[in-house]
Write a protein that holds these residues in place. Structure first.
Motif, PDB file in Angstrom:
ATOM      1  N   HIS A  44      -1.057 -30.084 -83.215  1.00 40.12           N
ATOM      2  CA  HIS A  44      -0.876 -30.298 -81.775  1.00 40.12           C
ATOM      3  C   HIS A  44       0.240 -29.502 -81.062  1.00 40.12           C
ATOM      4  CE1 HIS A  44       1.528 -33.881 -83.049  1.00 40.12           C
ATOM      5  NE2 HIS A  44       2.549 -33.303 -82.331  1.00 40.12           N
ATOM      6  N   ALA A  45       1.117 -28.827 -81.742  1.00 38.91           N
ATOM      7  CA  ALA A  45       2.173 -28.254 -80.971  1.00 38.91           C
ATOM      8  C   ALA A  45       1.708 -26.635 -80.593  1.00 38.91           C
ATOM      9  CB  ALA A  45       3.155 -27.725 -81.986  1.00 38.91           C
ATOM     10  N   GLY A  46       2.519 -26.259 -79.367  1.00 35.91           N
ATOM     11  CA  GLY A  46       2.048 -24.761 -78.959  1.00 35.91           C
ATOM     12  C   GLY A  46       2.011 -24.803 -77.500  1.00 35.91           C
ATOM     13  N   GLN A  47       2.274 -25.881 -76.700  1.00 37.99           N
ATOM     14  CA  GLN A  47       2.251 -25.906 -75.300  1.00 37.99           C
ATOM     15  C   GLN A  47       0.860 -25.945 -74.555  1.00 37.99           C
ATOM     16  OE1 GLN A  47       3.110 -21.604 -74.082  1.00 37.99           O
ATOM     17  NE2 GLN A  47       4.891 -22.436 -72.841  1.00 37.99           N
ATOM     18  N   SER A  48      -0.127 -25.391 -75.174  1.00 32.31           N
ATOM     19  CA  SER A  48      -1.418 -25.390 -74.258  1.00 32.31           C
ATOM     20  C   SER A  48      -2.496 -25.599 -75.272  1.00 32.31           C
ATOM     21  CB  SER A  48      -1.661 -24.217 -73.556  1.00 32.31           C
ATOM     22  OG  SER A  48      -1.307 -22.997 -74.567  1.00 32.31           O
ATOM     23  N   ARG A  49      -3.724 -26.289 -74.800  1.00 29.23           N
ATOM     24  CA  ARG A  49      -5.207 -26.290 -75.411  1.00 29.23           C
ATOM     25  C   ARG A  49      -6.092 -26.027 -74.626  1.00 29.23           C
ATOM     26  NH1 ARG A  49      -2.203 -26.011 -79.347  1.00 29.23           N
ATOM     27  NH2 ARG A  49      -2.182 -26.999 -81.381  1.00 29.23           N
ATOM     28  N   ILE A  50      -7.027 -25.318 -74.800  1.00 25.69           N
ATOM     29  CA  ILE A  50      -8.206 -25.137 -73.883  1.00 25.69           C
ATOM     30  C   ILE A  50      -9.028 -26.356 -73.697  1.00 25.69           C
ATOM     31  CG2 ILE A  50     -10.226 -23.867 -73.630  1.00 25.69           C
ATOM     32  CD1 ILE A  50      -8.953 -21.401 -74.839  1.00 25.69           C
ATOM     33  N   ILE A  51      -9.631 -26.758 -72.699  1.00 30.75           N
ATOM     34  CA  ILE A  51     -10.484 -27.505 -72.324  1.00 30.75           C
ATOM     35  C   ILE A  51     -11.712 -27.141 -71.630  1.00 30.75           C
ATOM     36  CG2 ILE A  51      -9.143 -28.658 -70.448  1.00 30.75           C
ATOM     37  CD1 ILE A  51     -10.628 -31.350 -71.075  1.00 30.75           C
ATOM     38  N   ARG A  52     -13.085 -27.165 -72.050  1.00 30.78           N
ATOM     39  CA  ARG A  52     -13.908 -26.679 -71.603  1.00 30.78           C
ATOM     40  C   ARG A  52     -15.259 -27.665 -71.748  1.00 30.78           C
ATOM     41  NH1 ARG A  52     -16.133 -24.573 -76.479  1.00 30.78           N
ATOM     42  NH2 ARG A  52     -14.110 -24.619 -77.853  1.00 30.78           N
ATOM     43  N   LYS A  53     -16.379 -27.298 -70.875  1.00 32.78           N
ATOM     44  CA  LYS A  53     -17.527 -28.283 -71.022  1.00 32.78           C
ATOM     45  C   LYS A  53     -18.618 -27.746 -71.468  1.00 32.78           C
ATOM     46  CE  LYS A  53     -17.220 -31.455 -67.439  1.00 32.78           C
ATOM     47  NZ  LYS A  53     -17.597 -31.884 -66.205  1.00 32.78           N
ATOM     48  N   GLU A  66     -17.468 -35.124 -70.788  1.00 37.63           N
ATOM     49  CA  GLU A  66     -17.451 -35.750 -69.263  1.00 37.63           C
ATOM     50  C   GLU A  66     -16.365 -36.956 -69.429  1.00 37.63           C
ATOM     51  OE1 GLU A  66     -21.633 -35.879 -68.722  1.00 37.63           O
ATOM     52  OE2 GLU A  66     -21.566 -33.723 -67.719  1.00 37.63           O
ATOM     53  N   ARG A  67     -16.499 -37.605 -70.309  1.00 35.36           N
ATOM     54  CA  ARG A  67     -15.778 -38.965 -70.471  1.00 35.36           C
ATOM     55  C   ARG A  67     -14.173 -38.533 -70.703  1.00 35.36           C
ATOM     56  NH1 ARG A  67     -15.502 -43.822 -68.391  1.00 35.36           N
ATOM     57  NH2 ARG A  67     -14.146 -44.917 -69.510  1.00 35.36           N
ATOM     58  N   ALA A  68     -14.181 -37.397 -71.466  1.00 36.97           N
ATOM     59  CA  ALA A  68     -12.773 -36.804 -71.636  1.00 36.97           C
ATOM     60  C   ALA A  68     -11.883 -36.292 -70.365  1.00 36.97           C
ATOM     61  CB  ALA A  68     -12.790 -35.648 -72.775  1.00 36.97           C
ATOM     62  N   TYR A  69     -12.855 -35.450 -69.745  1.00 35.45           N
ATOM     63  CA  TYR A  69     -12.419 -35.117 -68.462  1.00 35.45           C
ATOM     64  C   TYR A  69     -11.863 -36.060 -67.534  1.00 35.45           C
ATOM     65  CZ  TYR A  69     -13.447 -29.989 -68.448  1.00 35.45           C
ATOM     66  OH  TYR A  69     -13.256 -28.793 -68.665  1.00 35.45           O
ATOM     67  N   HIS A  70     -12.854 -37.304 -67.397  1.00 32.05           N
ATOM     68  CA  HIS A  70     -12.664 -38.509 -66.747  1.00 32.05           C
ATOM     69  C   HIS A  70     -11.189 -39.195 -67.119  1.00 32.05           C
ATOM     70  CE1 HIS A  70     -12.991 -42.910 -66.225  1.00 32.05           C
ATOM     71  NE2 HIS A  70     -13.186 -42.523 -64.842  1.00 32.05           N
ATOM     72  N   ASN A  71     -11.278 -39.386 -68.340  1.00 26.91           N
ATOM     73  CA  ASN A  71      -9.848 -40.137 -68.985  1.00 26.91           C
ATOM     74  C   ASN A  71      -8.590 -39.257 -68.770  1.00 26.91           C
ATOM     75  OD1 ASN A  71     -11.837 -41.959 -69.810  1.00 26.91           O
ATOM     76  ND2 ASN A  71     -11.656 -41.823 -71.982  1.00 26.91           N
TER      77      ASN A  71
END
Ligand SMILES: Cc1cc2nc3c(=O)[nH]c(=O)nc-3n(C[C@H](O)[C@H](O)[C@H](O)COP(=O)(O)OP(=O)(O)OC[C@H]3O[C@@H](n4cnc5c(N)ncnc54)[C@H](O)[C@@H]3O)c2cc1C
Length: 383
Positions: A44-53, A66-71
């Motif tokens: 999990h290290a390294g400052q950033s992780r992409i999120i896309r739908k 969709e649920r992840a974005y909401h949470n």
């Protein structure tokens, strides 16, 4: 021996989220983490992780997203800090390739906003890209990045505030089902619980040897570079990006430059190659990166972003835990109805942590989830 409703093994991406949802639901929870919250030895290290739908991997992930974005939004509200940064995301690749076909299919099926842009439009918006003419380019405005270390810290802090006990620098050594309870042995003590949740990332098969065949750990290299045109790449001027490489299997991807005053280090423009690297053991990872590995990454990134990867400033290693089909495993452990596992995130799991935590909580406390996760079953490889 202290007893808990649920013990969570591994308080990283998925375990921190699970501890939070479990504690908020009123369960008596113990989270056991062999290192600190967070750390650089896992995934999990390294400052950033992409999120896309518009998920090219499989449209069945979209309802989970969709649920992840909401949470994630709910977590931001609760903790009072921005954790998701919507930068938009540029996809590029051959029209018949797995990326472009998959993104379009998910977008169509779930009505996700996607802009088709050509090479001229792409360089008008983001002058640093040089995308070959036979590539199709898509832009997903509602995509961006999460800050993984802060997300894990936020989940863990709120879990503790809701009553969870979190032990760091403590390692699970063994566990045993005894009647309706499970006994957990660590290097510091013995505990019992009604449900055990294994979110041990790259160490999952050390905790659950039965999953060894399904989980392959690989060493991944990522780097931060100092580009010639710094301002073209800064947050606000430059998006996240994902390019299906024409020269070799796998994809290159990257992020905008994040100001270290706000985000912490490393300094520079981050990019990496999304394809399983050298097979390794999580306890014996070669963390030395060769000049050849850096040169290969520089050459490929510069192909799409000329002169961007001019000088590599920092490079690091990180671990993927891959399943044979690169889809996750979220399920009860076969033959153990009181043990749950969430693993095999195959290099694309972080964005789901907020929904995986909720699912693990529901499976632990209610025995079921309303979200559709049949395609992530542990038994699918045995059929
Ligand atoms: C270079 C790289 C780039 C990535 N980019 C993206 C991206 O852009 N978007 C995205 O969505 N995903 C991305 N991912 C994938 C994502 O980061 C992982 O899927 C996710 O972090 C996995 O979470 P996890 O909880 O399984 O593992 P981790 O976060 O590593 O947590 C597992 C934890 O379990 C602990 N543990 C293990 N064994 C024990 C034990 N016996 N006792 C106590 N504790 C134990 C470990 O110390 C660790 O803290 C990327 C991964 C890498 C490596």
């Amino acid at each position: 021996m202290t007893s808990y409703d649920v013990i969570v093994v591994g308080v990283g991406s998925m375990g921190a989220a699970a501890s939070y949802y479990l504690a908020k639901s009123g369960a008596k929870v113990l989270g056991i983490e062999q290192f600190g919250i967070s750390h650089e030895n896992g995934s999990h290290a390294g400052q950033s992780r992409i999120i896309r739908k518009a998920y090219f991997e499989h449209p069945d992930y979209v309802p989970l997203l969709e649920r992840a974005y909401h949470n994630w939004k709910q977590l931001e509200n609760e903790v009072g800090t921005q954790l998701y940064f919507p930068t938009g995301l540029v996809y590029a690749g051959k029209p018949a390739g797995v990326l472009i076909k998959g993104v379009k299919e998910s977008a169509k099926q779930y009505n996700i906003t996607l802009e088709e842009i050509d090479q001229t439009e792409c360089t008008n918006r983001f002058p640093s890209f040089s995308i070959q003419q036979d590539f199709e380019i898509l832009f997903e405005p509602d995509a961006g990045f999460l800050t993984p270390e802060r997300c894990i810290l936020a989940f863990t802090e709120l879990a503790i505030k809701s009553g969870a006990t979190i032990h760091t620098q403590e390692q699970l050594v063994s566990w045993k089902q005894e009647g309706s309870s499970i006994t957990v042995q660590t290097n510091a003590g013995t505990y019992s619980c009604k449900k055990l949740v294994v979110t041990a990332g790259a160490w999952t098969s050390h905790v659950l040897p039965a999953l060894q065949q399904q989980l392959t750990v690989t060493r991944q290299v990522l780097a931060w570079a100092i580009p010639q045109q710094w301002n073209n790449f800064t947050l606000g001027n430059f998006p996240c990006w994902l390019i299906d490489d024409a020269q070799q299997p796998g994809m290159y991807y990257g992020f905008p430059i994040l100001p270290v005053s706000k985000f912490g280090g490393p300094i520079g423009l981050k990019a990496a190659y999304h394809f399983p690297g050298q097979i390794t053991n999580a306890n014996h990872v070669n963390r030395n990166i060769t000049p050849e590995e850096e040169a290969g990454l520089m050459k490929s990134v510069n192909h799409y972003l000329p002169n961007a990867f001019d000088t590599i400033h920092v490079s690091k290693t990180c671990l993927y835990t891959n399943t044979p089909d690169e889809n996750f495993i979220i399920d009860f452990v076969p033959g153990c109805k009181n043990v749950l596992v969430a693993a095999g995130f195959s290099g694309h799991g972080f964005k789901f942590a907020s929904v995986v935590g909720e699912i693990l909580c529901d499976l632990s406390l209610k025995g079921k989830t309303e979200l559709s996760i049949d395609f992530l079953s542990a038994m699918r490889f045995n059929q």
